[in-house]
Design a protein around this motif. Structure first.
Motif, PDB file in Angstrom:
ATOM      1  N   LEU A  25      20.785 -32.770 -36.429  1.00 62.06           N
ATOM      2  CA  LEU A  25      22.075 -32.367 -36.309  1.00 62.06           C
ATOM      3  C   LEU A  25      22.481 -31.059 -36.731  1.00 62.06           C
ATOM      4  O   LEU A  25      23.260 -30.455 -36.417  1.00 62.06           O
ATOM      5  CB  LEU A  25      22.944 -33.684 -37.114  1.00 62.06           C
ATOM      6  CG  LEU A  25      22.689 -34.870 -36.105  1.00 62.06           C
ATOM      7  CD1 LEU A  25      23.510 -35.907 -36.842  1.00 62.06           C
ATOM      8  CD2 LEU A  25      23.369 -34.769 -34.754  1.00 62.06           C
ATOM      9  N   ILE A  28      21.457 -28.536 -34.491  1.00 65.78           N
ATOM     10  CA  ILE A  28      22.375 -28.327 -33.193  1.00 65.78           C
ATOM     11  C   ILE A  28      23.592 -27.695 -33.709  1.00 65.78           C
ATOM     12  O   ILE A  28      24.070 -26.878 -32.952  1.00 65.78           O
ATOM     13  CB  ILE A  28      22.587 -29.860 -32.813  1.00 65.78           C
ATOM     14  CG1 ILE A  28      21.562 -30.517 -32.112  1.00 65.78           C
ATOM     15  CG2 ILE A  28      23.783 -29.667 -31.690  1.00 65.78           C
ATOM     16  CD1 ILE A  28      21.667 -31.834 -31.723  1.00 65.78           C
ATOM     17  N   LEU A  36      27.512 -29.615 -26.802  1.00 63.15           N
ATOM     18  CA  LEU A  36      27.473 -30.630 -26.417  1.00 63.15           C
ATOM     19  C   LEU A  36      28.516 -31.561 -26.830  1.00 63.15           C
ATOM     20  O   LEU A  36      29.142 -31.455 -27.625  1.00 63.15           O
ATOM     21  CB  LEU A  36      26.209 -31.481 -26.971  1.00 63.15           C
ATOM     22  CG  LEU A  36      24.800 -30.449 -27.300  1.00 63.15           C
ATOM     23  CD1 LEU A  36      23.800 -31.326 -28.189  1.00 63.15           C
ATOM     24  CD2 LEU A  36      24.501 -30.775 -25.731  1.00 63.15           C
ATOM     25  N   GLN A  40      26.544 -36.938 -26.179  1.00 56.93           N
ATOM     26  CA  GLN A  40      25.154 -36.280 -26.048  1.00 56.93           C
ATOM     27  C   GLN A  40      24.769 -36.266 -27.671  1.00 56.93           C
ATOM     28  O   GLN A  40      23.491 -36.328 -27.841  1.00 56.93           O
ATOM     29  CB  GLN A  40      25.236 -34.937 -25.494  1.00 56.93           C
ATOM     30  CG  GLN A  40      25.486 -34.968 -23.963  1.00 56.93           C
ATOM     31  CD  GLN A  40      25.778 -33.669 -23.311  1.00 56.93           C
ATOM     32  OE1 GLN A  40      26.406 -32.711 -23.800  1.00 56.93           O
ATOM     33  NE2 GLN A  40      25.363 -33.571 -22.129  1.00 56.93           N
ATOM     34  N   THR A  41      25.490 -35.744 -28.406  1.00 59.04           N
ATOM     35  CA  THR A  41      25.296 -35.516 -29.777  1.00 59.04           C
ATOM     36  C   THR A  41      24.778 -36.910 -30.525  1.00 59.04           C
ATOM     37  O   THR A  41      23.861 -37.025 -31.394  1.00 59.04           O
ATOM     38  CB  THR A  41      26.359 -35.104 -30.710  1.00 59.04           C
ATOM     39  OG1 THR A  41      26.834 -33.584 -30.113  1.00 59.04           O
ATOM     40  CG2 THR A  41      25.947 -34.604 -32.034  1.00 59.04           C
ATOM     41  N   THR A  42      25.285 -37.995 -30.211  1.00 63.12           N
ATOM     42  CA  THR A  42      25.168 -39.244 -30.595  1.00 63.12           C
ATOM     43  C   THR A  42      23.987 -39.708 -30.135  1.00 63.12           C
ATOM     44  O   THR A  42      22.945 -40.285 -30.827  1.00 63.12           O
ATOM     45  CB  THR A  42      26.323 -40.118 -30.474  1.00 63.12           C
ATOM     46  OG1 THR A  42      27.696 -39.772 -30.870  1.00 63.12           O
ATOM     47  CG2 THR A  42      25.960 -41.482 -30.825  1.00 63.12           C
TER      48      THR A  42
END
Length: 66
Positions: A25, A28, A36, A40-42
């Motif tokens: 994370l 990202i 995102l 999408q991140t989850t």
């Protein structure tokens, strides 16, 4: 139930799996140009967590007799 949760915590090495997920994370977050959505991140976070936990479980199985 408490011993089951403790066994899962130990077997899948969730502490290191959480650290790996947080590193993903963070990668990202600092990557330029990536935008995102929350889902999408989850999804990425859960995918990394589950794959790291699976690797930890496989490690326990593969090194059972060592």
């Amino acid at each position: 139930m408490k011993t089951l949760a403790l066994n899962i915590w130990i077997l899948f090495k969730l502490r290191i799996s959480l650290a790996i997920m947080l590193c993903a994370l963070a990668g990202i977050a600092v990557s330029p140009g990536i935008d995102l959505s929350a889902w999408q991140t989850t999804a990425i976070a859960l995918s990394v967590l589950l794959s790291a936990a699976a690797a930890g479980g496989f490690n326990h199985y593969a090194e059972w007799d060592l």
